[in-house]
Design an enzyme around this catalytic site. Sequence first.
Site, PDB file in Angstrom:
ATOM      1  N   ALA A 223       0.827  -1.208   0.000  1.00  0.00           N
ATOM      2  CA  ALA A 223       0.000   0.000   0.000  1.00  0.00           C
ATOM      3  C   ALA A 223       0.864   1.262   0.000  1.00  0.00           C
ATOM      4  O   ALA A 223       0.518   2.256  -0.648  1.00  0.00           O
ATOM      5  CB  ALA A 223      -0.947  -0.010   1.191  1.00  0.00           C
TER       6      ALA A 223
ATOM      7  N   GLY B  67       1.916   1.611  -3.481  1.00  0.00           N
ATOM      8  CA  GLY B  67       0.739   1.941  -4.281  1.00  0.00           C
ATOM      9  C   GLY B  67       0.301   3.382  -4.114  1.00  0.00           C
ATOM     10  O   GLY B  67      -0.139   4.028  -5.070  1.00  0.00           O
ATOM     11  N   ASP B  68       0.432   3.905  -2.908  1.00  0.00           N
ATOM     12  CA  ASP B  68       0.061   5.288  -2.627  1.00  0.00           C
ATOM     13  C   ASP B  68       0.862   6.259  -3.493  1.00  0.00           C
ATOM     14  O   ASP B  68       0.303   7.156  -4.123  1.00  0.00           O
ATOM     15  CB  ASP B  68       0.278   5.582  -1.138  1.00  0.00           C
ATOM     16  CG  ASP B  68       0.008   7.025  -0.781  1.00  0.00           C
ATOM     17  OD1 ASP B  68      -1.155   7.465  -0.915  1.00  0.00           O
ATOM     18  OD2 ASP B  68       0.956   7.721  -0.364  1.00  0.00           O
ATOM     19  N   VAL B  69       2.161   6.070  -3.551  1.00  0.00           N
ATOM     20  CA  VAL B  69       3.008   6.993  -4.313  1.00  0.00           C
ATOM     21  C   VAL B  69       2.824   6.801  -5.819  1.00  0.00           C
ATOM     22  O   VAL B  69       2.827   7.778  -6.576  1.00  0.00           O
ATOM     23  CB  VAL B  69       4.493   6.889  -3.899  1.00  0.00           C
ATOM     24  CG1 VAL B  69       5.123   5.596  -4.358  1.00  0.00           C
ATOM     25  CG2 VAL B  69       5.280   8.077  -4.393  1.00  0.00           C
TER      26      VAL B  69
END
Length: 157
Positions: free
Chosen positions: A14, A17-19
């Site tokens: 995650a 995935g966030d960046v």
Amino acid sequence: MPRSWQEMNALTLAYLGDVVYELWVRTHLLNNGYEKVNELHRLATQYVRAGTQAKLLHHILPHLDEQELSVVHRGRNAKGGHPKSTDVVTYRYATGFEALVGYWQLTGRTERMLWAFEQVDQFVGEEDEGKGKGETAKEEESITDALSPAEQSEIDC
């Protein structure tokens, strides 16, 4: 030797995935002609908020394969941070989405990732409808409000 994505904690997926999603959002906005920093920030916030990510995940769920669903479950069920401006369920769905994006990035499934990202425009700003320019929703609608019991059980572990 690089670690396999299977060995990684769901919150680590995650985190990546966030960046990756944030970079896509900023690039998407610039490619669509937005140049004023204040406007870019306001719009990017609408894309990356937990409610938008959770709605996008709900939209793509029927199209995910078994492995992708497994990654979503891992991300959704991971014990991690605390939501700032949304409920716990919506926050966990958003974490599941971010874990999925991290998985796609690490496994080179760029086409799959872009297919999902390109569907997000229909969910941006839903929380802010009816508000004046510059105003944002203080609390996001819970994703569970939009899911039927059958849909909730589909992603529950």
